[in-house]
Design a protein around this motif. Sequence first.
Motif, PDB file in Angstrom:
ATOM      1  N   VAL A  92       0.842  -1.199   0.000  1.00 26.83           N
ATOM      2  CA  VAL A  92       0.000   0.000   0.000  1.00 26.83           C
ATOM      3  C   VAL A  92       0.872   1.243   0.000  1.00 26.83           C
ATOM      4  O   VAL A  92       0.620   2.198  -0.745  1.00 26.83           O
ATOM      5  N   LYS A  93       1.925   1.181   0.836  1.00 25.69           N
ATOM      6  CA  LYS A  93       2.804   2.344   0.903  1.00 25.69           C
ATOM      7  C   LYS A  93       3.550   2.540  -0.414  1.00 25.69           C
ATOM      8  O   LYS A  93       3.814   3.673  -0.834  1.00 25.69           O
ATOM      9  N   ALA A  94       3.910   1.436  -1.055  1.00 21.48           N
ATOM     10  CA  ALA A  94       4.702   1.536  -2.278  1.00 21.48           C
ATOM     11  C   ALA A  94       3.886   2.085  -3.440  1.00 21.48           C
ATOM     12  O   ALA A  94       4.432   2.697  -4.359  1.00 21.48           O
ATOM     13  N   SER A  95       2.591   1.868  -3.395  1.00 26.81           N
ATOM     14  CA  SER A  95       1.793   2.330  -4.530  1.00 26.81           C
ATOM     15  C   SER A  95       1.557   3.834  -4.412  1.00 26.81           C
ATOM     16  O   SER A  95       1.069   4.322  -3.400  1.00 26.81           O
ATOM     17  N   GLU A  96       1.935   4.536  -5.462  1.00 29.34           N
ATOM     18  CA  GLU A  96       1.912   5.991  -5.362  1.00 29.34           C
ATOM     19  C   GLU A  96       0.499   6.560  -5.507  1.00 29.34           C
ATOM     20  O   GLU A  96       0.111   7.495  -4.818  1.00 29.34           O
ATOM     21  N   ASN A  97      -0.248   5.998  -6.434  1.00 27.96           N
ATOM     22  CA  ASN A  97      -1.555   6.583  -6.721  1.00 27.96           C
ATOM     23  C   ASN A  97      -2.692   5.716  -6.198  1.00 27.96           C
ATOM     24  O   ASN A  97      -3.738   5.580  -6.835  1.00 27.96           O
ATOM     25  N   GLU A  98      -2.441   5.066  -5.089  1.00 33.09           N
ATOM     26  CA  GLU A  98      -3.456   4.228  -4.451  1.00 33.09           C
ATOM     27  C   GLU A  98      -3.946   3.120  -5.378  1.00 33.09           C
ATOM     28  O   GLU A  98      -5.150   2.850  -5.454  1.00 33.09           O
TER      29      GLU A  98
ATOM     30  N   PRO B  30     -10.847  -4.225  -8.967  1.00 37.14           N
ATOM     31  CA  PRO B  30     -11.080  -4.791 -10.305  1.00 37.14           C
ATOM     32  C   PRO B  30     -11.700  -3.775 -11.258  1.00 37.14           C
ATOM     33  O   PRO B  30     -11.669  -3.975 -12.470  1.00 37.14           O
ATOM     34  N   GLU B  31     -12.254  -2.698 -10.725  1.00 42.23           N
ATOM     35  CA  GLU B  31     -12.835  -1.683 -11.609  1.00 42.23           C
ATOM     36  C   GLU B  31     -11.740  -0.872 -12.299  1.00 42.23           C
ATOM     37  O   GLU B  31     -11.899  -0.431 -13.422  1.00 42.23           O
ATOM     38  N   LYS B  32     -10.636  -0.681 -11.569  1.00 43.49           N
ATOM     39  CA  LYS B  32      -9.587   0.179 -12.121  1.00 43.49           C
ATOM     40  C   LYS B  32      -8.555  -0.615 -12.919  1.00 43.49           C
ATOM     41  O   LYS B  32      -8.141  -0.192 -13.991  1.00 43.49           O
ATOM     42  N   CYS B  33      -8.113  -1.754 -12.373  1.00 44.10           N
ATOM     43  CA  CYS B  33      -7.128  -2.604 -13.059  1.00 44.10           C
ATOM     44  C   CYS B  33      -5.841  -1.854 -13.386  1.00 44.10           C
ATOM     45  O   CYS B  33      -5.328  -1.942 -14.503  1.00 44.10           O
ATOM     46  N   VAL B  34      -5.327  -1.087 -12.455  1.00 42.45           N
ATOM     47  CA  VAL B  34      -4.086  -0.371 -12.736  1.00 42.45           C
ATOM     48  C   VAL B  34      -2.896  -1.213 -12.283  1.00 42.45           C
ATOM     49  O   VAL B  34      -2.946  -1.855 -11.245  1.00 42.45           O
ATOM     50  N   PRO B  35      -1.825  -1.216 -13.071  1.00 45.23           N
ATOM     51  CA  PRO B  35      -0.649  -1.984 -12.675  1.00 45.23           C
ATOM     52  C   PRO B  35       0.102  -1.297 -11.537  1.00 45.23           C
ATOM     53  O   PRO B  35       0.120  -0.073 -11.431  1.00 45.23           O
TER      54      PRO B  35
END
Lengths: 273, 191
Positions: A228-234, A249-254
Amino acid sequence: MDNTVLIIVSLTLVGMGCGIAIFLVNRFLPEEDKLLKKTEEISKFLPGMNCGACGYPGCFAYAGEIAKDIDILQTSPCMVLMNDDKKVKALGNALGVDLSSGDKKVAVVHCGGNSEILYEYKGIDTCKAAAQLSSGFKKCPYGCFGFGDCVNVCPENAISIDPEKKIVVIDPDKCIGCGLCTKECPQNLIEIIPAKMPQYLACNYLSKKNIPGRERCPLGCIHCRICVKASENEEVTWNEEKDLPFFDPEKCVPSPAAVEKCPKKVIFERNET
Amino acid sequence: MDNLFSIFIMMALVNNFVLAKFLGLCPFFGVSKKLSSAVSMGIAVIVVMFAASVVSWLLFYQLLVPFGITYMRTAIFILVIASLVQILEITIRRTNVNLYNALGIYLPLITTNCAVLGVTFINVDQAFNLAETIVSALGAGVGFTLVLAIMSGIREKLDLADVPKAFKGIPVAFLVAMLLGIAFLAFGGMV
């Protein structure tokens, strides 16, 4: 010579008689039921392997229900059909309705495998039976048993048992996203996710339901929240209910940072199919 | 009357089409997985056999015998059966949708069923008259349905039984067919 002519004439006559009879029947009987015509039209677009995942006995029966009420397509959808964008569009054209499919979906197993064995299990070799006996025979009480209850129901033979990890693996190319396997798993490990989902969590360790006297699974998620901390844009959020990371699953961002930083390496990258 | 009854028994049990004459083996294994579909198939076969026998008998004695071309019967009978099944399918489809849903999908299978052709040949070979032909066709159909129903009932139970892995599915069905054949041998001396 005489005989040959006789043969030709008789065969021709009988053939013509049959042809005329079929023509007459075809011409003078009342038109067939419109519902039946529509059903057959619809059933051309269905997969035709009668898996029963939609809740109706076979594809033809399902087509019959759709012919009566188009909303059935939404309320109890055929996952296989919905996965195929072109077919859904074609069906919409054929029925004169505007249909749009969801994204292609595939099943994933939320378990990384290789959990050590707590005791030797010699009972009935199904996952459901193994789950009954003191939360399973593996150290992780939430993991995959690898007996393959899901393998047996898969209509496409997309699921196999990995001989090294002793868990099931799903071939994303073969998987059609019907969701039959999700109902089979006693551990609720299989989930249907969008095929374009770039990563998933290969662990289902529910620390809030901790079983007294059991060690933690040494291989699973340790709830450190580094992802969670590593992901910059949540891209990764925390599912407080399960106490596990959550990929929307709605966003599916890598989120390659989360995959890389996970100390236990239980966030698996997926190749888009 | 006595004669008709013995013809019926002979066609249904003694010379059973599947187990004694080895005709119609394809649906015997193909459509015998579920009892309900086996019975539907059987009823469809009875109907087609009856219609095909009557029509082919009429054609044989009204067309082929007077012109002395009885050796043409194979071609003519196949032609007649194929178109008859077609007509039957269209008729059922247009008039009764429920019946079509029950039988319709099996009718095209019967078009090329050797049991139907077989019963027409037996009728002319045995020089049956029209009444005997009808009875023998019905008997053959009933015998076929009976065997199909027995077989599908056994196979439904077999799905639940603990069969050795190598025998699962078709192999054990062949073994069951053998045992059924032996059982039907017992009818041998009846007629």
